[in-house]
Design a protein around this motif. Sequence first.
Motif, short mmCIF file in Angstrom:
data_model
loop_
_atom_site.label_atom_id
_atom_site.label_comp_id
_atom_site.label_asym_id
_atom_site.label_seq_id
_atom_site.Cartn_x
_atom_site.Cartn_y
_atom_site.Cartn_z
N ARG C 170 0.94 -1.41 -0.15
CA ARG C 170 0.08 -0.22 0.45
C ARG C 170 1.31 1.38 -0.32
NH1 ARG C 170 -5.25 -0.62 0.93
NH2 ARG C 170 -6.08 -3.12 1.16
N VAL C 171 0.33 2.14 -0.82
CA VAL C 171 0.87 3.26 -0.44
C VAL C 171 0.77 4.40 0.14
CG1 VAL C 171 1.86 5.15 -1.72
CG2 VAL C 171 1.69 3.12 -2.96
N HIS C 172 1.65 5.28 0.94
CA HIS C 172 1.07 6.57 2.44
C HIS C 172 1.71 7.05 1.87
CE1 HIS C 172 2.24 8.33 5.52
NE2 HIS C 172 1.12 8.40 5.89
N MET C 173 1.33 8.68 2.04
CA MET C 173 1.77 10.42 1.73
C MET C 173 1.59 10.66 3.01
SD MET C 173 0.23 12.86 -0.50
CE MET C 173 1.37 12.24 -2.54
N ASP C 174 3.01 11.12 3.56
CA ASP C 174 2.58 11.84 4.98
C ASP C 174 2.36 13.42 4.31
OD1 ASP C 174 3.51 13.56 6.61
OD2 ASP C 174 5.19 12.76 7.13
N THR C 188 -5.14 18.55 -8.71
CA THR C 188 -6.98 18.83 -7.63
C THR C 188 -5.69 17.61 -6.85
OG1 THR C 188 -7.11 16.75 -9.46
CG2 THR C 188 -7.42 18.76 -9.48
N PRO C 189 -6.52 18.01 -5.34
CA PRO C 189 -5.96 16.68 -4.22
C PRO C 189 -5.88 15.05 -4.62
CG PRO C 189 -7.27 17.89 -3.14
CD PRO C 189 -7.74 18.36 -5.01
N ALA C 190 -7.24 14.99 -5.39
CA ALA C 190 -7.61 12.96 -5.70
C ALA C 190 -5.69 12.80 -7.29
CB ALA C 190 -8.36 13.79 -6.76
N GLU C 191 -5.78 14.01 -7.80
CA GLU C 191 -4.81 13.82 -8.86
C GLU C 191 -3.16 13.54 -7.98
OE1 GLU C 191 -6.22 16.69 -12.49
OE2 GLU C 191 -5.01 17.59 -10.87
N MET C 192 -2.71 14.64 -7.16
CA MET C 192 -1.55 14.26 -6.39
C MET C 192 -2.25 12.96 -5.36
SD MET C 192 -0.05 17.40 -4.49
CE MET C 192 -0.85 17.08 -2.94
N THR C 193 -3.54 12.61 -5.43
CA THR C 193 -3.62 11.06 -4.17
C THR C 193 -3.99 9.94 -4.77
OG1 THR C 193 -5.38 11.97 -3.55
CG2 THR C 193 -3.47 12.44 -2.66
N TRP C 194 -4.98 9.60 -4.78
CA TRP C 194 -5.75 8.75 -5.15
C TRP C 194 -5.56 8.23 -6.32
CZ3 TRP C 194 -10.23 7.81 -8.44
CH2 TRP C 194 -10.53 9.00 -8.04
N LYS C 195 -5.63 8.84 -7.91
CA LYS C 195 -5.13 9.03 -8.79
C LYS C 195 -3.63 8.86 -9.64
CE LYS C 195 -9.32 11.72 -10.41
NZ LYS C 195 -10.26 13.11 -11.02
N ALA C 196 -3.48 8.66 -8.13
CA ALA C 196 -1.64 8.68 -8.75
C ALA C 196 -1.21 7.45 -7.49
CB ALA C 196 -0.74 9.22 -8.51
N GLY C 197 -2.39 6.64 -7.36
CA GLY C 197 -1.90 5.28 -6.48
C GLY C 197 -1.90 5.63 -5.04
N VAL C 198 -2.21 7.09 -4.32
CA VAL C 198 -2.13 6.74 -2.99
C VAL C 198 -3.51 5.82 -2.37
CG1 VAL C 198 -2.07 8.33 -1.50
CG2 VAL C 198 -0.93 9.12 -3.20
N ASP C 199 -2.49 5.46 -1.20
CA ASP C 199 -3.49 4.59 -0.63
C ASP C 199 -4.54 5.37 1.05
OD1 ASP C 199 -4.60 2.24 -2.61
OD2 ASP C 199 -2.15 2.09 -1.85
N ALA C 213 -4.23 19.81 14.52
CA ALA C 213 -5.32 19.72 13.61
C ALA C 213 -5.28 18.82 11.95
CB ALA C 213 -6.26 20.10 12.85
N GLU C 214 -5.03 17.19 12.23
CA GLU C 214 -5.02 16.11 10.68
C GLU C 214 -5.63 15.40 10.50
OE1 GLU C 214 -1.04 17.13 10.12
OE2 GLU C 214 -0.47 18.69 11.24
N ALA C 215 -5.39 15.02 9.36
CA ALA C 215 -6.54 14.18 9.49
C ALA C 215 -5.66 12.61 8.68
CB ALA C 215 -8.33 14.55 8.35
N ALA C 216 -6.27 11.69 9.44
CA ALA C 216 -6.37 10.50 8.51
C ALA C 216 -7.31 10.15 7.36
CB ALA C 216 -5.82 8.78 9.33
N VAL C 217 -7.40 10.14 6.09
CA VAL C 217 -7.80 9.24 5.37
C VAL C 217 -7.21 8.27 4.30
CG1 VAL C 217 -8.48 10.62 2.75
CG2 VAL C 217 -8.44 12.32 4.49
N LEU C 218 -8.30 7.36 4.87
CA LEU C 218 -7.67 6.27 3.50
C LEU C 218 -9.18 6.28 2.81
CD1 LEU C 218 -6.71 5.73 7.01
CD2 LEU C 218 -6.29 3.35 5.66
N PHE C 219 -8.52 5.88 1.35
CA PHE C 219 -8.93 5.48 0.15
C PHE C 219 -9.78 4.51 0.00
CE2 PHE C 219 -6.42 8.98 -0.92
CZ PHE C 219 -7.53 9.94 -1.13
N ASP C 220 -9.36 3.13 0.76
CA ASP C 220 -10.02 2.00 1.23
C ASP C 220 -10.66 1.63 2.65
OD1 ASP C 220 -10.52 -0.48 1.15
OD2 ASP C 220 -8.33 -0.94 0.32
N PRO C 221 -11.73 1.89 2.00
CA PRO C 221 -12.71 1.69 3.95
C PRO C 221 -11.58 0.98 4.81
CG PRO C 221 -13.91 2.77 2.12
CD PRO C 221 -12.75 2.23 1.58
N GLU C 222 -11.94 -0.50 4.07
CA GLU C 222 -12.23 -1.67 4.43
C GLU C 222 -10.80 -1.84 5.06
OE1 GLU C 222 -11.06 -6.40 2.96
OE2 GLU C 222 -12.75 -4.80 1.52
#
Lengths: 348, 348, 348, 348
Positions: C170-174, C188-199, C213-222
């Motif tokens: 899996r790919v994580h972006m700090d 866009t945020p999508a282009e910089m993350t999940w559209k480029a494979g970030v999980d 304030a930060e948020a852990a954001v995961l594109f795979d709810p499972e």
Amino acid sequence: MNFCSDNVAGVAPEILDHLRRVNDGAAMPYGGDPVTERVEARLAEIFERAPATVASFPVATGTAANALCLAAVTPSYGAVYCHRDSHINVDECGAPELFTGGAKLVPLDGAGGKLDADTLEAALAAGGRGVVHHVQPACLSITQSTEAGTVYSPGEIAALSAVAHAHGLRVHMDGARFANALVALGCTPAEMTWKAGVDAVSFGATKNGALAAEAAVLFDPEAAASLPYRRKRGGHLFSKMRYLSAQLEAYLADDLWLRNARHANAMAARLAEGLSACAGVSLAAPLEANELFVSLPPHAAEAMRAAGYAFHPWPSLGPDCYRFVTAWDTDPADVAGLVEAAAGAVAA
Amino acid sequence: MNFCSDNVAGVAPEILDHLRRVNDGAAMPYGGDPVTERVEARLAEIFERAPATVASFPVATGTAANALCLAAVTPSYGAVYCHRDSHINVDECGAPELFTGGAKLVPLDGAGGKLDADTLEAALAAGGRGVVHHVQPACLSITQSTEAGTVYSPGEIAALSAVAHAHGLRVHMDGARFANALVALGCTPAEMTWKAGVDAVSFGATKNGALAAEAAVLFDPEAAASLPYRRKRGGHLFSKMRYLSAQLEAYLADDLWLRNARHANAMAARLAEGLSACAGVSLAAPLEANELFVSLPPHAAEAMRAAGYAFHPWPSLGPDCYRFVTAWDTDPADVAGLVEAAAGAVAA
Amino acid sequence: MNFCSDNVAGVAPEILDHLRRVNDGAAMPYGGDPVTERVEARLAEIFERAPATVASFPVATGTAANALCLAAVTPSYGAVYCHRDSHINVDECGAPELFTGGAKLVPLDGAGGKLDADTLEAALAAGGRGVVHHVQPACLSITQSTEAGTVYSPGEIAALSAVAHAHGLRVHMDGARFANALVALGCTPAEMTWKAGVDAVSFGATKNGALAAEAAVLFDPEAAASLPYRRKRGGHLFSKMRYLSAQLEAYLADDLWLRNARHANAMAARLAEGLSACAGVSLAAPLEANELFVSLPPHAAEAMRAAGYAFHPWPSLGPDCYRFVTAWDTDPADVAGLVEAAAGAVAA
Amino acid sequence: MNFCSDNVAGVAPEILDHLRRVNDGAAMPYGGDPVTERVEARLAEIFERAPATVASFPVATGTAANALCLAAVTPSYGAVYCHRDSHINVDECGAPELFTGGAKLVPLDGAGGKLDADTLEAALAAGGRGVVHHVQPACLSITQSTEAGTVYSPGEIAALSAVAHAHGLRVHMDGARFANALVALGCTPAEMTWKAGVDAVSFGATKNGALAAEAAVLFDPEAAASLPYRRKRGGHLFSKMRYLSAQLEAYLADDLWLRNARHANAMAARLAEGLSACAGVSLAAPLEANELFVSLPPHAAEAMRAAGYAFHPWPSLGPDCYRFVTAWDTDPADVAGLVEAAAGAVAA
């Protein structure tokens, strides 16, 4: 004809015999037996320590001995400095991390499988002692003999220990091949360990003729205070401890451990000599104990395997490099046969 | 004349003999040897499972087998439901917590060392499934035979498993005395485990004649996928695995395990009969396998010890309660002698 | 006049105002409040994801967001591949190790703070997938913008993700400086993350104007299923969650986050331009977001400090290298003053 | 009209105002700011300790404060004795287990949410100090005020501490409602803590008017030596620490914390008086601080909810039991309305 590792070897008959000898009626469990008591005394004697100044913990695997030693001296927020190729770093599936509660191993470079004092000093200078963002330097771990088959001299160990101690670290020695290094150096166990600044040793016996027996040996009993609980909690406290201790007792009796190691080293030397004489074959690293790294033409390696000799490729030392390990029970005829196969192969 | 535990017993000669038999030249390490392969097949056969539907992992201690089984099915934020007096809860120095990464054991009450389905159902109803503040119910662990010497019937196990499964838990059986329970019940290993809903078993051999050998056996290979790494990381993967597997091979050959267990149970029965006949002596718990709990006048206990018999007080069952454990090698003469000593002591 | 880091900056007034706005009577705790619900929807919108395909977890620190993301996708016996200088590797005192239960970070080299696909491919080829002795490759973690101030292009991220995914990682972006990188790229945020494979993303706000304030954001709810429990267990679930969520709500409203990041980047560009014009001053790394690395004569650095400007030396980029970080609230007058001080110092 | 918990309350305006006040330009991060320095001094003053004899660590959640305090004094193989219903045991999803590296919580019974010295003594007598099979007694944790709304007197705390210390344990107080207990007792913070033998306190502020602020306070700086690293590693070291410290500074200024707690307690008393006067309504536990447990006819509870009042059922105290918690901002009119609704409901 298996030269893959010294852990493919069998068990020395003296050790199997002693298992039978101690199998005599009931004995109190968990180390409350006389064999364990004798082994503790014997280890103290071998290391030239008064019993109150050494603590030893027999376990069945080297990974357990290493992880317990490291956990004894490294907090969860600590750092263990070690060679990049060290067993604790690459071959224990994270055992040190498990037993320490998540400490970090800091891999360092070093030629011939060895760390040197300058590298350690530089790493510690950047290590962040007292800075809350960084794991805290806690331990230096070295392997004797190393994963590259080389042997630290007592002087090299002392130089590393001096740096480590100056920075508040404890020093651990992974002695999976302790005896092979010892007889190669011709020094005493004390000289190779605490007299050179080592605080904790994983004293290996399995590779050198035991069934499954090592001992975590600590020269600072205070540092060892948590180990009884950590060993139990790790599932490494044998109920029928006498059979674990008996392996060590036989191993340390009548110089069996030294004889076994001398044989293994001698076989490696003979193999090195024979292979070196073959055209196109060269040593990829100096032979100092019982692990031999050799550069071979690939077709020769293939032919040697076809002739029934097993050994591992060792790509980290080069694309055509292979490792050959001898053991306490290596048959000289197999060494001769391997050399012959190599000679034939490179000539073909 | 040691009745303290079945772990004071020696090693069955068949097992020591087999160690010698497999000590024949080189063998690939870490389980890549034929003995280990055969043991895996044998365990599948004994449990009546197709090889692809069972995964077994030999280890040296029961604590390791338990902790690995629990870790396979319990996340770090999980809860393991178990009896208050269970070995995993009180006698493993936190091994389950270490191997699971900090899961919580939820101790439950139960008469005679046994949990019942209603108690489990009530605990799970309050367990907080899906509530973020609570550790998440993950596993039920039962001991067979129990720490109080009793034996769960297959029906009792099935009732507990049904509750556990209905709540999404896996079921683990600590089978440190698996064989003693099995022969007491007269059922098959399958009937006592997966046919009754058990998902993972710590299959014990050490107490019943092995040197140091158990196996973590999982009936769901998917749940077992992490176990090779967890075993290695725990320091429990033997390099010279053949000697661990050989113990199990001999144990499971020619009904040795069943014969040993039947002997231990028979000796306990004889001891129970003899002690019960003494005035002032009574059973503190029903005898169902090879652990006997007896109420004795303290002066009698003292006299029996003076006569050379060793055994533990068991205050959790009462102030004058003592435990006597028989083993595969208990000498009938020692049983007779112990009864005689008791009879003499209570008459004095 | 503090250029030490963007975490020395204050809190954006819009965010403090919003804290006051949501401070209106009672609200259900632990995220059961309407502010949190709105923030979750807003994050889904910003990332162009259907709500069911994204899971977000507000926390107070970047270290927590990172450690939780890594723990969601890395087993205790897993390996996280990352840059040698990454925050997770050197500046979190072992938080990833704690939250994963002892996983190992594998540090990789890379110019300009960036990893490249070839380096990752080579490391994974040696990584030991399926070999029981090695921790198992589980996650790639990259930092955006990097610790060296550089920014990965979406194409570079996609190339790394492709290698990672091909090996089952899996790919994580700090994203501690997510917004600074985003506005620098103009994507866009999508282009910089999940559209480029970030999980999974650690979506940072603190450095860019929030309080904590930060948020852990995961594109795979499972993959996120364990995070509610891990967050709670880590002590990172706020009871009065609305005040944490409110920071993110104000941050994401009216383009505040983008405006703040644009300002910080613009101030860094102005500073780079001004310092570069000074004799003897040069950029030690390309400026791509809001962190500027500059080589300065030491006496100039001293003079600038004497004039009241604070900044850190950065020896890893060279003996005379210093870091200047601008923030959402950097005063253009301070930038001008700093340039002036530098010009004066190098001329002296 | 929410009586579910004191964590549904808002933030005291004095605290929000102070956040704005400290939001004035740059400040060094991670606690290197003057606000944090002042708060440390203020906490020392409040606890009547010389600065060198107390260490305090602001964090954002009570779970973090508890887990850090416990980890400071409990090894991974340790045991924490606590009440069966304690927050650390049931409501933190295993945070103590995570931060200690897998220690065990030993749940004890006690009437009214309180432990007593005899129960502790009995548990410790059976606790297995020095026995390798058992986790080692390390810490006693009590909650003030308790999860059942009761308050330990200094004498009761001293009696428990005496037993704990006699057995080598440290004493931790979960002070999530520290101020509510303090004003109920009318004693000093010192009398309620270290003068009664407490070694570490989770000093709560969130429930009593802060946004998200607690402090781990240790009276033995040596025991606190690991906490800076554990806090960082837990992700609980704020970069913009001044805003966390500012909450505590305002909280402890001008007796805000005491005034807030007195109000909450007074509102609970008024509510208790009003509800007790209703036919069929009775207190299920003595009211001693700001948590009220009441037995109500279920139809009355339903009617009160229909009238807009929120509160939780509390089945552990009885099938018809409910909990009402008042806070620093509870409106007397809401108390009056709730009583009126109850009176109407029971009369219907």
